[in-house]
Design an enzyme around this catalytic site. Structure first.
Site, PDB file in Angstrom:
ATOM      1  CG  HIS A  80      -1.706   1.237   1.399  1.00 34.83           C
ATOM      2  ND1 HIS A  80      -1.403   2.181   2.357  1.00 34.83           N
ATOM      3  CD2 HIS A  80      -2.781   1.726   0.720  1.00 34.83           C
ATOM      4  CE1 HIS A  80      -2.251   3.182   2.271  1.00 34.83           C
ATOM      5  NE2 HIS A  80      -3.097   2.935   1.297  1.00 34.83           N
ATOM      6  CD  GLU A 118      -2.864   2.524  -3.534  1.00 33.66           C
ATOM      7  OE1 GLU A 118      -3.425   3.631  -3.441  1.00 33.66           O
ATOM      8  OE2 GLU A 118      -3.224   1.521  -2.903  1.00 33.66           O
ATOM      9  CG  HIS A 119      -0.167   6.212  -0.603  1.00 29.36           C
ATOM     10  ND1 HIS A 119      -0.698   7.302   0.056  1.00 29.36           N
ATOM     11  CD2 HIS A 119      -1.084   5.217  -0.459  1.00 29.36           C
ATOM     12  CE1 HIS A 119      -1.868   6.991   0.578  1.00 29.36           C
ATOM     13  NE2 HIS A 119      -2.122   5.710   0.289  1.00 29.36           N
ATOM     14  CD  GLU A 149      -5.106   5.130   3.219  1.00 30.76           C
ATOM     15  OE1 GLU A 149      -5.850   4.370   2.546  1.00 30.76           O
ATOM     16  OE2 GLU A 149      -4.013   5.553   2.802  1.00 30.76           O
TER      17      GLU A 149
END
Length: 459
Positions: free
Chosen positions: A79, A82-83, A159
């Site tokens: 993840h 991904e950022h 997040e």
């Protein structure tokens, strides 16, 4: 006079054209719904679905990597990566990436799951070449600088905090841990505060190089597009990055996984000051390749898939004990989950759990009547078609199908499979799945005596 480097480039380009293989996987009517696949050198697959009646196109790249592929010390790396792919490449800054798509009114995003990651952009059909160039550049030319890693760390920690602040979301992560324990499938996709803080640019770069090889990628596009044109633009973008040089490479087959640890009769409770108690009661489900998944889909729809479902009627309509109550299934390469979620007042959590458990036990032992199964088949068929009414959904379908199954199924074939489900098949899968001893996850302000009684729901 032609230089040796120019001759080599021409030879490489010629070889790339020679080894590209194109197949028509699904033949649509008058070109509508035709799905094609081209396998490029380097093992990169490009699948497209043509829909000439629209003015948009969605382009995506799927990577065969998810949080399941992380070691404990790399928790959240997929993840995080991904950022970071949005933070800049050799050609574009982070602002350049977002501004390019914003300038044409498009939208761009990405998501990370347990077993795959997807990056996509939806634009007007005339702007598809731009979308291809931007997304391919992100996937092949990301810099992953330490400054960007440090800056994005704060975003990801926020997040995680946002998820923790939403118990209705957080309880599903808790349930995965309840069922799979401290295994890759049981850990949260976002990672934890500790693992995210421990990640460095060097570790993320190594993860990137290992898992973003073209053999692990599937390019998917759907909308008012031409397959050959998409392939040409994709090949040009990947060639520029030198990513298609291995002419002998073959695509990675769909993962089969190793059997995940599963538990029964376990109860996990997180005490938190919330207005509601959020509960998930569930048990092992089916792997995504299991042929019984069609019958399980019908069963899930009948049990908790809509306003006429058993659980909605019993918990909300008849007794008014919850606003949100539903069932769901999750399928992985080698296992799955079946769960029932409800959010209710803490004082009524035991009543809600008893009703849910009683319904699961009743359906497991007695099955569902034919009329409920027939209604569920109609509901599932309709929602399947309605869920594919935009180019983003079509791109998701063909991209995920290629990555996870290595094949494509037309909408008509999907509807035929759903319609072919028999009442006996639904009753059989109900007995097998719902007949297992469940586990339970709860987040809410429960008192000690209430928490102690939760074991009654899984006994």
């Amino acid at each position: 006079m032609t230089s040796r480097s120019s001759q080599a480039t021409a030879r490489t380009s010629s070889e790339a054209r020679a080894v590209a293989r194109t197949q028509t996987l699904l033949k649509g009517k008058d070109g509508i719904g035709t799905v094609r696949r081209t396998t490029l050198p380097g093992g990169l697959r490009v699948v497209t679905e043509t829909l000439p009646s629209v003015r948009s196109a969605t382009f995506g790249i799927w990577a065969n990597v998810g949080s399941r592929d992380e070691t404990p010390s790399l928790g959240g790396a997929t993840h995080y990566l991904e950022h970071l792919l949005f933070k800049g490449t050799r050609k574009r800054s982070a602002l350049d990436i977002s501004a390019a798509i914003d300038a044409v009114g498009g939208e761009m995003n990405a998501f990370t799951a347990k077993e795959y990651t997807c990056y996509y952009a939806r634009v007007l059909d005339t702007d598809l070449p731009l979308a291809i160039d931007v997304v391919c550049d992100m996937l092949t030319g990301s810099l992953i600088l330490q400054d960007d890693v440090d800056a994005e760390r704060g975003v990801i920690l926020e997040e995680i905090a946002m998820t923790e602040d939403d118990p209705g979301d957080c309880v599903h992560d808790l349930f995965a841990h309840t069922m799979f324990g401290d295994t890759p499938l049981g850990r949260p996709v976002l990672g934890t505060v500790d693992t995210v803080n421990a990640l460095t640019a060097d570790r993320v770069r190594r993860f990137y190089k290992k898992h973003y090889d073209p053999t692990h990628l599937v390019v998917a596009a759907a909308g008012n597009i031409d397959h050959a044109t998409v392939v040409r633009h994709v090949r040009r973008a990947f060639d520029k990055a030198g990513a298609l040089s291995r002419t002998d490479a073959v695509p990675t087959p769909p993962r089969d996984g190793s059997r995940a640890l599963r538990t029964a009769g376990k109860v996990d409770v997180i005490s938190r000051r919330t207005e509601q108690a959020h509960v998930v009661l569930g048990m092992p489900g089916l792997a995504r390749t299991d042929e019984r998944r069609w019958a399980l889909g019908v069963l899930n729809t009948a049990l908790g898939g809509g306003m006429s479902s058993r659980l909605f009627q019993e918990v909300r309509e008849k007794r008014g004990l919850a606003y949100s109550v539903y069932s769901y299934t999750s399928g992985f390469a080698d296992t799955g989950l079946f769960g029932v979620y409800a959010g209710c007042r803490p004082s009524q959590v035991h009543d809600v759990l008893k009703i849910c458990r009683d319904e699961l036990d009743r359906v497991a032992s007695d099955g569902l009547p034919d009329e409920e199964i027939e209604r569920a088949i109609g509901q599932l068929s309709g929602s399947t078609v309605l869920g594919l009414e935009d180019t983003g959904a079509l791109m998701n379908r063909i991209g995920k199908s290629e990555l996870c199954w290595g094949s494509q199924m037309s909408v008509d074939e999907m509807l035929a499979r759903i319609s072919a489900v028999t009442p006996d098949e639904v009753r059989a899968v109900a007995g097998e799945v719902l007949g297992q001893r469940p586990s339970l996850s709860v987040i809410g302000p429960l008192k000690d005596k209430q928490a102690d009684r939760l074991h009654e729901a899984v006994s």
